[in-house]
Motif scaffolding. Structure first.
Motif, short mmCIF file in Angstrom:
data_model
loop_
_atom_site.label_atom_id
_atom_site.label_comp_id
_atom_site.label_asym_id
_atom_site.label_seq_id
_atom_site.Cartn_x
_atom_site.Cartn_y
_atom_site.Cartn_z
N PHE A 1 4.86 5.35 -3.01
CA PHE A 1 5.05 3.90 -3.07
C PHE A 1 4.17 3.31 -4.17
N TRP B 1 13.12 3.61 -2.38
CA TRP B 1 13.13 4.41 -1.17
C TRP B 1 13.92 5.71 -1.32
N HIS C 1 3.66 -2.09 7.33
CA HIS C 1 2.93 -2.87 6.32
C HIS C 1 3.28 -4.35 6.32
N TRP D 1 7.98 2.06 6.56
CA TRP D 1 7.01 1.41 5.68
C TRP D 1 6.92 -0.10 5.99
N ALA E 1 2.84 6.89 0.94
CA ALA E 1 1.89 5.94 0.33
C ALA E 1 1.69 6.24 -1.15
#
Length: 77
Positions: A39, A46, A69, A65, A36
């Motif tokens: 990101f 990635w 999400h 992810w 997180a």
């Protein structure tokens, strides 16, 4: 009898593959927190994120992810 043995081996290999795919999407709290943070800093880079988490590939992290999400984002719309 050879066919039976081969069938058993094939079934065991399929089970191992399924387990490895499931376990790869299990991330520790530390990994999730780091993903997180990274990101927020670097976005969808990635491979850069994976470089900070030993034993994880960029594909695993992206899959994790997006699976976590994408569904929550689509529910908010």
């Amino acid at each position: 009898m050879g066919d039976l043995a081969q069938t058993t081996i094939d079934n065991n290999e399929e089970t191992k593959e399924e387990k490895s795919q499931d376990s790869k999407l299990e991330f520790s709290e530390d990994e999730v927190s780091l993903i997180a943070k990274m990101f927020r800093l670097v976005g969808e880079r990635w491979s850069l994120i994976a470089g900070r988490i030993p034993g994880r590939t960029a594909e695993e992290i992206e899959k994790y992810w997006t699976s976590r999400h994408t569904s929550s984002t689509s529910n908010e719309r």
